[in-house]
Scaffold this motif. Structure first.
Motif, mmCIF file in Angstrom:
data_model
loop_
_atom_site.group_PDB
_atom_site.id
_atom_site.type_symbol
_atom_site.label_atom_id
_atom_site.label_comp_id
_atom_site.label_asym_id
_atom_site.label_seq_id
_atom_site.Cartn_x
_atom_site.Cartn_y
_atom_site.Cartn_z
ATOM 1 N N LYS A 11 -53.134 85.453 73.054
ATOM 2 C CA LYS A 11 -52.066 86.192 73.506
ATOM 3 C C LYS A 11 -52.301 87.441 73.546
ATOM 4 O O LYS A 11 -53.058 88.154 73.230
ATOM 5 C CB LYS A 11 -51.346 85.866 72.192
ATOM 6 C CG LYS A 11 -50.797 84.336 72.038
ATOM 7 C CD LYS A 11 -49.954 84.363 70.592
ATOM 8 C CE LYS A 11 -49.795 82.647 70.126
ATOM 9 N NZ LYS A 11 -49.369 82.680 69.013
ATOM 10 N N ALA A 12 -51.337 88.194 74.519
ATOM 11 C CA ALA A 12 -51.296 89.543 74.928
ATOM 12 C C ALA A 12 -49.992 90.041 74.507
ATOM 13 O O ALA A 12 -48.949 89.347 74.643
ATOM 14 C CB ALA A 12 -51.573 89.544 76.367
ATOM 15 N N VAL A 13 -50.157 91.236 74.208
ATOM 16 C CA VAL A 13 -48.928 92.145 73.930
ATOM 17 C C VAL A 13 -48.989 93.397 74.657
ATOM 18 O O VAL A 13 -49.919 94.096 74.826
ATOM 19 C CB VAL A 13 -48.999 92.343 72.181
ATOM 20 C CG1 VAL A 13 -48.053 93.630 71.913
ATOM 21 C CG2 VAL A 13 -49.068 91.341 71.211
ATOM 22 N N ILE A 14 -47.710 93.654 75.139
ATOM 23 C CA ILE A 14 -47.535 94.522 76.234
ATOM 24 C C ILE A 14 -46.431 95.496 75.679
ATOM 25 O O ILE A 14 -45.297 95.223 75.771
ATOM 26 C CB ILE A 14 -47.236 94.304 77.684
ATOM 27 C CG1 ILE A 14 -48.362 93.167 78.049
ATOM 28 C CG2 ILE A 14 -47.300 95.356 78.678
ATOM 29 C CD1 ILE A 14 -48.109 92.650 79.530
ATOM 30 N N PRO A 15 -46.715 96.462 75.027
ATOM 31 C CA PRO A 15 -45.731 97.458 74.563
ATOM 32 C C PRO A 15 -44.857 98.292 76.094
ATOM 33 O O PRO A 15 -45.650 98.812 76.817
ATOM 34 C CB PRO A 15 -46.207 98.557 73.956
ATOM 35 C CG PRO A 15 -47.802 98.040 73.412
ATOM 36 C CD PRO A 15 -47.974 97.068 74.684
#
Ligand code: G1P
Length: 311
Positions: A11-15
């Motif tokens: 999983k990737a998180v992009i703020p």
């Protein structure tokens, strides 16, 4: 040294909640992440990078006035039908690819309390696995496989991995800065150096920085970061800093490695670097490159000497 992680990151998180003040007034009504780099939003490059690295589930941490980002990653049946009717197969494929590239989820940050706080909003989405964080202002050339290397280092050594770049001492106060020790046994596949991070400090004064190595916007984090973030007090700029939480992990003996990137990185959050990125990427494209390069040669030849740039 910790045992390697049982499960690889998926999983990737992009703020994407930042206000984009450096691009005002353009960003009054358009999120900075949607400003075009040639003909695609900067954010599309970031999502594609995550998908290419094997992270097909992406969470965007958004804020107010970012609704256009949700629209961009939504399907557009009317537009697709119109392109189909016109027989514009190329554009139709581009439009479909922009939504099909990854499964994109959204969560709202509510209050802008810093990067650490933004990452904390991903806790339920991520669960108990390592995960990647990609910051939208840093664009990594797709020919350089930084995130893949970082994921490989994390899978091998466990703990967390951050991307580092030598920005020169004079620029270090704009970044998270690190102290490192060599790890000659742990070179990345590309030959980029892998180091052990022994200390981190967010945007230190130039004369107090532990080195000229800066954190650039790619992280592979172990899920223990969430517990640390919950107890991290506001730091620099009165914001909850991801850098401070990583420093706590290091203090507690958790391994944090750095991959010292030697490839091409464009800072699309800076106006001058943004212009350079657009020109460089367009000049390398098959469709726009040949006429743009021809024009650039003429343009540069006509430039007065005092207009020449230093980099
Ligand atoms: C953030 C991080 C900083 C890092 C930088 C990379 O800062 O807090 O440690 O060096 O991203 O782009 P920001 O640029 O959001 O101020």
């Amino acid at each position: 040294m910790s045992s390697p992680s049982a499960r690889p990151a998926t999983k990737a998180v992009i703020p994407v909640a930042g206000m984009g003040t450096r691009f005002l007034p353009a960003t009054k009504a358009v999120p900075k992440e949607l400003l075009p780099v040639v003909d695609r939003p900067a954010l599309a490059y970031i999502v594609e990078e995550a998908a290419r690295a094997g992270l097909p589930e992406v969470l965007m941490v958004t804020g107010r006035n970012k609704g256009a980002i949700e629209d961009f990653f939504d399907r557009t049946p009317e537009l697709e039908a119109a392109l189909e009717k016109k027989g514009d197969a190329d554009r139709l494929a581009e439009v479909r690819a922009s939504t099909d590239v990854a499964q994109v989820y959204f969560v709202r940050q509510g209050e802008a309390r810093g990067l650490g706080h933004a990452v904390l909003q991903a806790a339920a989405f991520v669960g108990d696995e390592p995960f990647a964080v990609l910051l939208g202002d840093d664009l990594i050339d797709e020919r350089d496989h930084l995130l893949e290397q970082m994921l490989a280092v994390q899978a091998e050594h466990g703990g967390s991995v951050i991307a580092l770049l030598d920005v020169g001492r004079e620029n270090i106060d704009k970044y998270g800065a690190v102290a490192v020790e060599p790890r000659p046994d742990a070179a990345a596949a590309s030959g980029d150096e892998v180091v052990l991070v022994t200390g981190l400090v967010e945007k230190p004064p130039v004369d107090e920085a532990p080195s000229s190595l800066a954190i650039i916007g790619r992280y592979v984090l172990e899920p223990q970061i969430f517990a640390v973030l919950r107890e991290t007090a506001p730091g620099r700029g009165d914001e909850i800093q991801l850098t401070d939480a990583l420093a706590t992990l290091v203090e507690r003996g958790r391994p944090v490695h750095g991959v010292v990137f030697s490839g091409r990185r464009y800072d699309t959050g800076d106006r001058l670097d943004y212009l350079k990125a657009v020109i460089r990427l367009a000049s390398e494209r098959d469709d726009l490159g040949p006429p743009l390069r021809a024009w650039l040669h003429e343009f540069v030849a006509d430039l007065p000497a005092e207009g020449a740039s230093s980099s």
